[in-house]
Design a protein around this motif. Structure first.
Motif, short mmCIF file in Angstrom:
data_model
loop_
_atom_site.label_atom_id
_atom_site.label_comp_id
_atom_site.label_asym_id
_atom_site.label_seq_id
_atom_site.Cartn_x
_atom_site.Cartn_y
_atom_site.Cartn_z
N SER A 1 18.06 35.50 56.00
CA SER A 1 18.36 34.18 55.45
C SER A 1 17.75 34.03 54.07
N TRP A 2 16.50 34.45 53.95
CA TRP A 2 15.82 34.36 52.65
C TRP A 2 16.58 35.16 51.60
N GLN A 3 16.97 36.42 51.96
CA GLN A 3 17.68 37.27 51.02
C GLN A 3 19.02 36.65 50.63
N GLU A 4 19.71 36.10 51.65
CA GLU A 4 21.00 35.47 51.37
C GLU A 4 20.85 34.29 50.42
N ASN B 1 12.84 30.45 55.84
CA ASN B 1 12.72 30.47 54.38
C ASN B 1 13.73 29.55 53.72
N TYR B 2 13.27 28.80 52.72
CA TYR B 2 14.14 27.95 51.91
C TYR B 2 13.85 28.27 50.44
N ILE B 3 14.84 28.77 49.72
CA ILE B 3 14.64 29.09 48.31
C ILE B 3 14.92 27.85 47.49
N GLY B 4 13.92 27.01 47.33
CA GLY B 4 14.09 25.76 46.59
C GLY B 4 12.91 24.85 46.85
N ASN B 5 13.02 23.60 46.37
CA ASN B 5 11.92 22.64 46.54
C ASN B 5 12.13 21.80 47.80
N GLU C 1 22.34 33.90 46.77
CA GLU C 1 23.19 32.74 46.46
C GLU C 1 22.65 31.98 45.25
N LYS C 2 21.33 31.82 45.19
CA LYS C 2 20.72 31.15 44.03
C LYS C 2 21.00 31.93 42.75
#
Length: 640
Positions: free
Chosen positions: A561-564, A521-525, A568-569
């Motif tokens: 990782s996604w939750q972290e 998972n990557y929270i971003g573009n 963080e975001k």
């Protein structure tokens, strides 16, 4: 200058492709040829290589230089395997190697002048073999095939049994290995996955010849080209820079030309009004003056109106109802086909409003995942749950629910009878169907055209969870931008598979990469993904060192990782917000402090002791608060 097109002209009946168009390509230059679908890009490439005749003008290739051309459609055949077919690109080197080996066998049996002559030939051929990198040609072939996404196990597959996309990749590999002085590539990134596109970018950036590319892949063009040649309404114009530079300059030029056009139109209307007024006087002198103005008006060189932008077309996607916050929950899902394991024990969640892009190499199971979520295919194990009031709208390029006997217009109007003709035409225009195109039968359309009709229907479906498989395929750049704007303003949830990195960068709030049978998972573009890819892949999707490493642990770590990342975001957004508020408060207080100084310099204030005391106290309070704010600002800024 290695290639020059001078005053070229081409028309098919009344359909003018290019009129008096000129451009040139310098040695080693990387250039793009852009324009909407049907503008004539592929036609120009075919004229350059001689597949189509010119109606006028000339095309000149520098003496002794070679052209290489990749068309969109390949029909390779002949019984070769993939490796054998690509190896034919090195036929000259292979022939040279055979000749060298033959001479090596002859030399022990020769003497005198004959020996000297054969040794000279041997050294000359060996030098040439080395100059042309002959000792590494086998590894070069393997490197290109792997770069274009072929595994070594696939090298022995017969070309005749390949799909159209695979044949195109073989043809591209063969072309790259021939190393012509000018490469002409028509949509080279079609049928390539993200890793292969990235490899091709690097290859072309380091390519020793010139390259002219037709592509709708804006991210690819931004990375590779330094010049953009645009064909629009039969005219050719050249812009220096990459795609972003071209887009910005084009807009500036269009605005300037539109201003010139509107000013001239205003002047024409003014002159016509004056002429009409002079004629209305009905006197000899006034009529002569009117005629004189008419002649001037006739001689005026008219400015052509700039091509209309499709700014009037706005796709508005409105869900019929709002879903619950939990849209999709995937729990320990696995899927494999015989001899092809895809993913194992994967778990993830999607919340309302997220725009999630699924990326990964070809064959890893991205489309299969979408089919499982739409119950087209069963999972091997695991489960998934849709949230409250979730209504799916599914775009699958292989399963279009269309009626072959209907026209395109009927397909939309019958499905959505409340739409006006204008609304239907605007929607279809956004997906490249204009004029009489809307009356074509669905049964007569190509696969790509049917896909666009299906996508248009989906955009009108009022679903609150859109699941899309390669939605930008077969769209030109203008249509992609319309779709991007629509998705960015969409209040529902989106899950899509795409290889279009520019599209992902514009629309994704989160990326799921399918790698080593699990999701990272990557929270971003896409830019954020590139920044974090190496770090997160190593942490959450590295190949296990022992066979019995539990897949569940990797899945749970990926979820963590996604939750972290999400936390963080959130922390970073709060920090930025606090920083902004602190800066605004500091500015406000500093301005007030300056105002107090100005007030205390006024006679009516400094002679009023009570007022002076009030201002002095306010100034002291401001100083104390500013001291705290400066410390707070420094602390927030240091957290970056």
């Amino acid at each position: 200058m290695i290639l020059a097109c001078h005053s070229i002209e081409k028309a098919f009946g009344e359909d003018v492709i290019v009129k008096n168009g000129s451009f040139h390509i310098e040695e080693y230059e990387k250039a793009a040829l852009v324009g909407i679908n049907g503008a004539g890009k592929s036609t120009i490439l075919k004229m350059i290589v001689g597949e189509l005749p010119l109606d006028g003008g000339s095309i000149t290739l520098s003496k002794g230089k070679s052209l290489g051309y990749l068309s969109q459609h390949q029909n390779l055949s002949g019984g070769n395997t993939i490796y054998e077919e690509v190896r034919t690109a090195k036929a000259e080197i292979i022939s040279l190697e055979k000749e060298i080996r033959r001479i090596e066998q002859e030399i022990p049996n020769l003497a005198g002048e004959q020996l000297t002559e054969r040794l000279n030939t041997y050294h000359r051929l060996s030098d040439r073999f080395e100059r042309e990198n002959g000792y590494a040609y086998e590894s070069e072939i393997v490197g290109v095939l792997k770069g274009l996404g072929f595994d070594e196990e696939e090298f022995s597959k017969p070309v005749d049994a390949l799909s159209g996309g695979q044949k195109t990749r073989v043809a591209l590999g063969k072309l790259l290995l021939t190393k012509p002085d000018v490469l002409l590539l028509d949509e080279p990134t079609n049928h390539l996955d993200l890793n292969s596109i990235s490899w091709l970018e690097t290859y072309l950036l380091n390519y020793s010849g010139a390259v002219l590319i037709v592509s709708h892949d804006r991210y690819f063009l931004n990375r590779v080209v330094t010049k953009v040649i645009e064909i629009e309404q039969g005219s050719i114009m050249t812009y220096l820079g990459n795609y972003t530079d071209y887009s910005r300059k084009k807009q500036q030029i269009r605005e300037a030309r539109m201003k010139e056009y509107l000013n001239q139109q205003q002047e024409i209307r003014h002159q016509e009004a004056v002429i009409e007024k002079l004629r209305s006087f009905n006197r000899e002198k006034s009529i002569k003056r009117a005629e004189s103005r008419e002649k001037m008006l006739e001689k005026m060189e008219r400015i052509e109106k700039p091509a209309e932008q499709r700014t009037d077309i706005h796709l508005v996607l409105e869900p019929s109802c709002v879903s619950g916050n939990d849209v999709l929950s995937v729990d320990h899902l696995s899927k494999s086909f015989p001899s092809q394991p895809l993913f194992e024990n994967v778990s993830f969640e999607i919340k309302r409003g997220e725009h999630v892009a699924v990326i990964g190499d070809n064959g890893t199971g991205k489309t299969t995942l979408l089919k499982i979520l739409n119950r087209v295919l069963p999972a091997d194990s695991g489960s998934f749950t849709l949230g409250t009031n979730v209504h799916i709208g599914y775009y699958d390029q292989e399963h279009h629910v269309l009626h072959m006997e209907k026209t395109i217009f009927e397909e939309i109007s019958d499905a959505y009878p409340s739409l006006t003709n204008t609304e239907i035409r605007n929607m279809l225009a956004a997906f490249l169907f204009t004029g009489d195109d809307v009356f074509k039968l669905i049964g007569d359309l190509s696969g790509g055209e049917r896909g666009r009709v299906s996508l248009a229907k989906l955009m009108l479906s009022e679903a609150n969870f859109l699941i899309l498989d390669e939605p930008t395929n077969h769209l030109d750049i203008a249509s992609k931008e319309i779709l991007e704007n629509a998705l960015n303003n969409y209040k529902g949830t989106v899950l899509y598979v795409s290889h279009d990195r520019y599209f992902i960068n514009q629309t994704a709030t989160r990326i799921l990469e399918l790698v080593n049978k699990t999701f990272v998972n990557y929270i971003g573009n896409y830019d954020y993904y590139l920044e974090k890819r190496e770090e997160l892949t190593a942490a959450y999707a590295s190949v296990p060192s022992c066979d019995n490493a539990p897949a569940a642990e990797a899945a749970s770590e990926a979820k963590l990782s996604w939750q972290e990342q999400k936390e963080e975001k959130a922390r970073e957004r709060k920090r930025q917000n606090d920083l902004k508020k602190t800066e605004e408060r500091i500015t406000s207080l500093e301005e007030r402090d300056g105002q107090i100084d100005e007030l205390m310099a006024l006679e009516e204030v400094y002679t009023n002791s009570i007022r002076c005391q009030e201002l002095a106290k306010e100034k002291a309070d401001i100083a104390a608060e500013l001291e705290e704010l400066y410390e707070k600002w420094e602390a927030l800024a240091s957290q970056e």
